[in-house]
Motif scaffolding. Sequence first.
Motif, mmCIF file in Angstrom:
data_model
loop_
_atom_site.group_PDB
_atom_site.id
_atom_site.type_symbol
_atom_site.label_atom_id
_atom_site.label_comp_id
_atom_site.label_asym_id
_atom_site.label_seq_id
_atom_site.Cartn_x
_atom_site.Cartn_y
_atom_site.Cartn_z
ATOM 1 N N UNK A 182 0.845 -1.201 0.000
ATOM 2 C CA UNK A 182 0.000 0.000 0.000
ATOM 3 C C UNK A 182 0.880 1.251 0.000
ATOM 4 N N UNK A 183 0.523 2.197 -0.863
ATOM 5 C CA UNK A 183 1.256 3.459 -0.896
ATOM 6 C C UNK A 183 0.772 4.408 0.197
ATOM 7 N N UNK A 184 -0.483 4.259 0.613
ATOM 8 C CA UNK A 184 -1.068 5.138 1.624
ATOM 9 C C UNK A 184 -1.812 4.293 2.650
ATOM 10 N N UNK A 185 -1.642 4.617 3.913
ATOM 11 C CA UNK A 185 -2.399 3.970 4.995
ATOM 12 C C UNK A 185 -2.839 5.054 5.974
ATOM 13 N N UNK A 186 -4.148 5.186 6.156
ATOM 14 C CA UNK A 186 -4.652 6.208 7.080
ATOM 15 C C UNK A 186 -4.655 5.641 8.490
ATOM 16 N N UNK A 187 -3.776 6.166 9.330
ATOM 17 C CA UNK A 187 -3.659 5.722 10.716
ATOM 18 C C UNK A 187 -3.099 6.892 11.513
ATOM 19 N N UNK A 188 -3.989 7.778 11.997
ATOM 20 C CA UNK A 188 -3.523 9.005 12.665
ATOM 21 C C UNK A 188 -2.581 8.763 13.830
ATOM 22 N N UNK A 189 -2.804 7.702 14.607
ATOM 23 C CA UNK A 189 -1.946 7.459 15.770
ATOM 24 C C UNK A 189 -0.518 7.162 15.339
ATOM 25 N N UNK A 190 -0.358 6.259 14.362
ATOM 26 C CA UNK A 190 0.992 5.934 13.898
ATOM 27 C C UNK A 190 1.597 7.121 13.165
ATOM 28 N N UNK A 191 0.781 7.828 12.367
ATOM 29 C CA UNK A 191 1.286 8.977 11.619
ATOM 30 C C UNK A 191 1.825 10.042 12.560
ATOM 31 N N UNK A 192 1.158 10.239 13.702
ATOM 32 C CA UNK A 192 1.639 11.216 14.670
ATOM 33 C C UNK A 192 2.982 10.783 15.254
ATOM 34 N N UNK A 193 3.120 9.496 15.545
ATOM 35 C CA UNK A 193 4.403 8.999 16.071
ATOM 36 C C UNK A 193 5.500 9.119 15.021
ATOM 37 N N UNK A 194 5.152 8.799 13.771
ATOM 38 C CA UNK A 194 6.132 8.918 12.689
ATOM 39 C C UNK A 194 6.578 10.370 12.544
ATOM 40 N N UNK A 195 5.642 11.312 12.636
ATOM 41 C CA UNK A 195 6.009 12.727 12.568
ATOM 42 C C UNK A 195 6.991 13.102 13.660
ATOM 43 N N UNK A 196 6.767 12.591 14.865
ATOM 44 C CA UNK A 196 7.691 12.885 15.962
ATOM 45 C C UNK A 196 9.052 12.250 15.719
ATOM 46 N N UNK A 197 9.065 11.027 15.200
ATOM 47 C CA UNK A 197 10.344 10.363 14.908
ATOM 48 C C UNK A 197 11.132 11.141 13.853
ATOM 49 N N UNK A 198 10.446 11.583 12.821
ATOM 50 C CA UNK A 198 11.126 12.327 11.762
ATOM 51 C C UNK A 198 11.658 13.655 12.278
ATOM 52 N N UNK A 199 10.870 14.351 13.113
ATOM 53 C CA UNK A 199 11.346 15.606 13.689
ATOM 54 C C UNK A 199 12.561 15.359 14.572
ATOM 55 N N UNK A 200 12.564 14.241 15.299
ATOM 56 C CA UNK A 200 13.701 13.920 16.159
ATOM 57 C C UNK A 200 14.951 13.632 15.334
ATOM 58 N N UNK A 201 14.775 13.044 14.149
ATOM 59 C CA UNK A 201 15.932 12.806 13.279
ATOM 60 C C UNK A 201 16.532 14.132 12.819
ATOM 61 N N UNK A 202 15.672 15.121 12.529
ATOM 62 C CA UNK A 202 16.169 16.434 12.127
ATOM 63 C C UNK A 202 16.983 17.098 13.225
ATOM 64 N N UNK A 203 16.588 16.934 14.464
ATOM 65 C CA UNK A 203 17.254 17.657 15.546
ATOM 66 C C UNK A 203 18.329 16.844 16.245
ATOM 67 N N UNK A 204 18.496 15.566 15.878
ATOM 68 C CA UNK A 204 19.488 14.729 16.556
ATOM 69 C C UNK A 204 20.877 15.333 16.411
ATOM 70 N N UNK A 205 21.573 15.528 17.534
ATOM 71 C CA UNK A 205 22.905 16.134 17.492
ATOM 72 C C UNK A 205 23.998 15.157 17.897
ATOM 73 N N UNK A 206 23.647 13.888 18.094
ATOM 74 C CA UNK A 206 24.628 12.854 18.386
ATOM 75 C C UNK A 206 24.345 11.637 17.512
ATOM 76 N N UNK A 207 25.396 10.956 17.025
ATOM 77 C CA UNK A 207 25.185 9.770 16.186
ATOM 78 C C UNK A 207 24.324 8.706 16.856
#
Length: 288
Positions: A129-154
């Motif tokens: 599937x190219x798209x899956x509607x799941x707001x709970x997981x999507x919210x967690x994924x958004x937080x994970x991606x934001x954390x990757x942007x701000x990660x300052x240690x390997x």
Amino acid sequence: MPTAASTSIPPASVQLDGVPQAFEHPADRAEFCQPLPGVELYRAHIVRYAFEPHTHEAFGLGAIASGVERFRYSGSEHLAPPGSLVMMNPDELHTGQAATEQGWCYNMAYIDPEVVARVTGEDGWCFNDAVRHDPAIAQRVGRRLAALWQADEPLAFDSQLYELLAEFRPLARVSRPARPQGDVRLTAVVDYLRANLAERLTLQQLAAVAGLSPYHLLRCFRAQYHVTPQQMLMALRLFEAKRLLATGLPPAQVAAAAGLTDQSHLTRAFVKRYGVTPARYQQQLRLR
């Protein structure tokens, strides 16, 4: 960088100084980051722009924060509303445009299959599937991606990357089926395109590679890959241009190496597919 809870890109006032605006609409903006080889982060708010067919040759994993995206992928049209996960397999050309007046805001990670296998210990991921509607997981994924942007240690980055892939693991097939071969002669045509990006190719040349008449080739190619040979060639050229830009090669040299007419041609074509200018892309990568 935004906080870990953020799911949208910074306002225009904090965009890079000295980099020309790539979009005609003032609300359209996009940002790239390549924190390590094989992993590219992308976040954008797109209102008016329509991306032409392009490829990242990596898994495209992300979430829609607001608005609705419409995109063509694997021969079908898809809609991704807020709270949706987006999952694209490597080597799949796709488009992208807003399906609502206010556009759409999204966050993506483009991860090479080799990196996915190394992080997860599993080879052969594939998403049906190219798209899956799941707001709970999507919210967690958004937080994970934001954390990757701000990660300052390997260690922090690697940990968040693992957690991001863990969110998508239940949606992936681990044993990826072989891509339907269709007419294997067309695979040889794609290989020929990839090996001759800087050449001025003709339909007759490609037909000779496949052993088909020119327009028979064109019809078969469109049916199998959902794009014309020219669209495939441009997608491959721009992916190679993106790879060369990431090495620091000057845009003018990149244009020549990737088979584009000049730096102006590179800029126009790059924006159409990735949403930023080559200069902006290079500068964003240098900031990490």
